[in-house]
Design a protein around this motif. Structure first.
Motif, PDB file in Angstrom:
ATOM      1  N   SER A 138      10.153  -2.367   1.022  1.00  0.00           N
ATOM      2  CA  SER A 138      10.979  -3.701   1.715  1.00  0.00           C
ATOM      3  C   SER A 138      12.330  -3.204   1.682  1.00  0.00           C
ATOM      4  O   SER A 138      12.996  -3.142   2.595  1.00  0.00           O
ATOM      5  N   GLU A 139      12.813  -2.015   0.765  1.00  0.00           N
ATOM      6  CA  GLU A 139      13.571  -1.568   0.860  1.00  0.00           C
ATOM      7  C   GLU A 139      14.078  -0.284   2.430  1.00  0.00           C
ATOM      8  O   GLU A 139      14.705  -0.044   2.919  1.00  0.00           O
ATOM      9  N   LEU A 140      12.734   0.305   1.923  1.00  0.00           N
ATOM     10  CA  LEU A 140      12.776   1.296   3.669  1.00  0.00           C
ATOM     11  C   LEU A 140      12.887   0.328   4.470  1.00  0.00           C
ATOM     12  O   LEU A 140      14.399   0.219   6.087  1.00  0.00           O
ATOM     13  N   ARG A 141      12.058  -1.142   5.021  1.00  0.00           N
ATOM     14  CA  ARG A 141      11.861  -1.787   6.542  1.00  0.00           C
ATOM     15  C   ARG A 141      13.433  -2.323   6.166  1.00  0.00           C
ATOM     16  O   ARG A 141      14.216  -2.231   6.994  1.00  0.00           O
ATOM     17  N   ALA A 142      13.895  -2.524   5.498  1.00  0.00           N
ATOM     18  CA  ALA A 142      16.248  -2.978   5.378  1.00  0.00           C
ATOM     19  C   ALA A 142      16.580  -2.233   5.798  1.00  0.00           C
ATOM     20  O   ALA A 142      17.776  -2.304   6.664  1.00  0.00           O
TER      21      ALA A 142
END
Length: 160
Positions: free
Chosen positions: A55-59
């Protein structure tokens, strides 16, 4: 600066008065700001590559896309750039780096707006590619590449 110890006397605690953080930031020149960004963001990029969640990579990807979309107004571009770099710092999972980045952001934003006004250009394809390369290294979990690319990018901002 003096310190008093009851029953022991008065002692010199420091020869210089320590300047508060916000005052020091207000006085910092652009190169000092960039050097501080290097100290924070290069390590954060390496840590983010090791620690980031999906999810942090998506952010980070969303922030990179937003940064790419903001190529007409330099203040909006700087804000999108800060959001991109903050997403990386957050993905490092180090609350001290996040606090440093956040406390530093107003001065960093001011310095970057000033730098873009001096340079008269921003948002080039090469600049966007530099950010995409950092993102790709983080996605690949390559901390060495992420930190090297972050350092290389930030060094291009220094003024001679």
């Amino acid at each position: 600066m003096l310190a008093t110890r009851q029953g022991a006397g008065v002692f010199v605690a420091a020869l210089d008065v320590v300047e508060d953080w916000s005052s020091a930031l207000r006085k910092a020149d652009i190169n000092s700001v960039i050097e501080a960004r290097i100290a924070i963001e290069v390590e954060a990029a390496a840590l983010a590559a090791e620690r980031r969640s999906p999810s942090e990579l998506r952010a980070i990807r969303r922030a990179a896309d937003q940064r790419d979309a903001q190529r007409t107004d330099f203040e909006a571009h700087v804000d999108a750039d800060i959001a991109f770099h903050r997403a990386i710092v957050a993905a490092a999972h180090n609350p001290i780096l996040v606090d440093l980045f956040d406390s530093f952001t107003p001065r960093s934003r001011h310095a970057m707006v000033e730098l873009l006004r001096i340079n008269g250009e921003f948002g080039s394809d090469a600049d966007q590619h530099a950010h995409t390369s950092i993102l790709d290294a983080i996605a690949d979990r390559d901390g060495q590449a992420a930190s090297a690319l972050a350092r290389e990018h930030l060094l291009t901002l220094t003024m001679s």
